[in-house]
Write an enzyme that holds these catalytic residues in place. Structure first.
Site, PDB file in Angstrom:
ATOM      1  CG  HIS A 191      -2.001  -1.120   1.027  1.00  0.00           C
ATOM      2  ND1 HIS A 191      -2.288  -2.031   2.023  1.00  0.00           N
ATOM      3  CD2 HIS A 191      -2.787  -1.471  -0.025  1.00  0.00           C
ATOM      4  CE1 HIS A 191      -3.225  -2.876   1.593  1.00  0.00           C
ATOM      5  NE2 HIS A 191      -3.532  -2.563   0.359  1.00  0.00           N
ATOM      6  CG  ASP A 214      -7.115  -3.972   0.985  1.00  0.00           C
ATOM      7  OD1 ASP A 214      -6.621  -2.835   1.123  1.00  0.00           O
ATOM      8  OD2 ASP A 214      -6.727  -4.774   0.109  1.00  0.00           O
ATOM      9  CD  GLU A 237     -13.480  -4.016  -4.504  1.00  0.00           C
ATOM     10  OE1 GLU A 237     -12.272  -3.773  -4.428  1.00  0.00           O
ATOM     11  OE2 GLU A 237     -13.933  -5.078  -5.008  1.00  0.00           O
ATOM     12  CG  ASP A 268     -16.693  -2.669 -14.747  1.00  0.00           C
ATOM     13  OD1 ASP A 268     -15.489  -2.314 -14.738  1.00  0.00           O
ATOM     14  OD2 ASP A 268     -17.137  -3.537 -15.519  1.00  0.00           O
ATOM     15  N   GLY A 269     -14.738  -0.652 -12.298  1.00  0.00           N
ATOM     16  CA  GLY A 269     -13.682   0.342 -12.467  1.00  0.00           C
ATOM     17  C   GLY A 269     -13.336   0.587 -13.924  1.00  0.00           C
ATOM     18  CG  ASP A 312      -5.097  -2.008  -4.621  1.00  0.00           C
ATOM     19  OD1 ASP A 312      -4.612  -3.145  -4.734  1.00  0.00           O
ATOM     20  OD2 ASP A 312      -5.375  -1.500  -3.522  1.00  0.00           O
ATOM     21  CB  SER A 313      -6.880  -5.029 -10.231  1.00  0.00           C
ATOM     22  OG  SER A 313      -5.660  -5.365 -10.862  1.00  0.00           O
ATOM     23  CB  THR A 314      -7.644  -9.768  -8.159  1.00  0.00           C
ATOM     24  OG1 THR A 314      -8.570  -9.591  -9.232  1.00  0.00           O
ATOM     25  CG2 THR A 314      -8.344  -9.499  -6.843  1.00  0.00           C
ATOM     26  CD  GLU A 315      -2.116 -11.528 -10.067  1.00  0.00           C
ATOM     27  OE1 GLU A 315      -1.307 -11.803 -10.939  1.00  0.00           O
ATOM     28  OE2 GLU A 315      -1.997 -10.521  -9.322  1.00  0.00           O
TER      29      GLU A 315
END
Lengths: 274, 274
Positions: B62, B86, B106, B137-138, B155-158
């Site tokens: 972060h 988070d 998010e 939806d970003g 800052d996304s997931t895979e």
């Protein structure tokens, strides 16, 4: 067979790797030695269940333990390696043309024997005329040496088992005596996430003898936390004062002149350990 | 009970962590969400079985995704965070007094809900008046924005599951349009040991739109290989040209003015990807 090796790097955290073959397993007089073929990292040497090196990521550790001090010293001729039975550190040291002699003291002949068999690329430098291998106690070798080495590299396992004598205060005094008047030593000193005390003590003890004491880091994916540290003690030459121009091209996959300097820049929580 | 969580970070390599408690487990409309209490890293958020963040090491990711671009931009006022449910990225962004507004988009409200419950320290910034949370939806938010943000943080997931639209060429074009004339974006781009192609493509696509394209790294022990990369694209300001004097003190445990610069120095095998 769906076979996995797991190393508990702490009591509550570890890594796990898929195994193609168990190549060799033996209890030597000093430790448990296992050689496994993993899918992700190729052949891998384990001592007492801990990953020592693997074909795929060995270059990081061996380049960083060797090139940082060898490019800091202006004319390194005689080098001592304690441990490092896989041969990877000696291989990197011998890339420096000024080096006339590398003495390696490894306590466990079996590590050398099986590294030659299953890690032939890493162990290739044992054939070099400038390399002398002594099977014996590195601690005693250092205590019996005086004003002899330009560089001493402590490429040991953790301070348990056969390496229990290393990382003690008497050991640092011995290293100081064994080094020439402008000598440099480097020891691997584990990681700051799980072994903060070990690093704190290594730095404190090194500072008692060496006017230049530095900590540097690199990324090793098969080692605990992925961040590894090396403690460097030097009687005269400062690694962070080295001009980038004096760092000549060396065949490497991790080390560069810029990495030499960046590796001494520590994250705040690591800096705070010192 | 001797309970262990294992994440296969590749088909043949992974990490394993001892679990004290399974705090929550739920299949949301978007992904599998698990919150576990680990012995080594405290509470830990998993999405589709992958570690997203943990109480003990969250600060690295972060701080590094936020402070590097925010200290590169001379006067960041409006910031967009895509993902990051988070709350940790928003928390670091809000440490910059020049920031007037952080919009976070998010897609999964459940991530926010359970982070507030089980990661309260990390999610604490949601109470800040300058933070606006949009559940949506970003990708679409970016496509509908023009000349609006100083900084965009991905800052996304895979790029699987709900993040499949990210890391595509159209996405980079959209980011360029959504940014102001001297805007900067950063995306997390995984690790160079197991995901070299992802990094290569992210850099290539970023270069097509942004005159300044840089890769930087940090060490995150719970992420694959321990070495994490961020890709930065900037229309004007270059992060490696930032004077250390303009980096003011910020409450941090990893980031420093020196780390800002050192994080752009890449090991040779990573440099070779670019």
């Amino acid at each position: 067979m769906n076979l996995w090796f797991t190393e508990k790097q702490t009591k509550a955290f570890g890594i796990t790797a898929k195994v193609k073959n168990v190549l060799h397993t033996e209890t030597t007089p000093f430790q448990q030695l296992d050689m496994i073929e993993t899918e992700e990292f190729g052949n891998m040497l384990l001592l007492d269940g801990m990953v020592m090196t693997s074909e795929r990521d060995e270059f990081v550790y061996h380049e960083m333990i060797a090139h940082v001090p060898l490019f800091t010293h202006p004319h390194p001729k005689k080098v001592l390696v304690v441990g490092g039975g896989d041969g990877g550190t000696v291989k990197q040291v011998l890339k420096h043309p000024s080096v006339e002699k590398v003495v390696q003291v490894e306590i466990d002949a079996k590590v050398v024997e099986y590294s030659k068999m299953f890690l032939p690329e890493i162990a290739s430098a044992y054939d070099d005329d400038r390399a002398e291998l002594i099977i014996g106690d590195g601690f005693m070798h250092i205590l019996n040496s005086e004003n002899e080495y330009d560089i001493i590299l402590i490429d040991s396992t953790e301070p348990v088992g056969p390496a229990a004598n290393l990382f003690t205060k008497g050991f640092y005094a011995g290293i100081f005596k064994a080094l020439k008047e402008d000598g440099i030593f480097v020891a691997q000193t584990d990681n700051p996430w799980f072994k903060a005390d070990l690093i704190r003590n290594a730095i404190k003890d090194t500072r008692e003898y060496f006017s230049v004491t530095r900590l540097y880091t690199c990324n090793i994916p098969t080692y605990p936390s992925g961040m590894w540290t090396f403690t460097l003690g030097s009687k005269r030459h400062d690694p962070i004062a080295v001009s980038k121009d004096t760092i000549t091209d060396v065949d490497s996959s991790y080390y560069t002149a810029d990495i030499h300097h960046a590796s001494f820049v520590l994250p705040k929580f690591v800096q705070d350990l010192l």
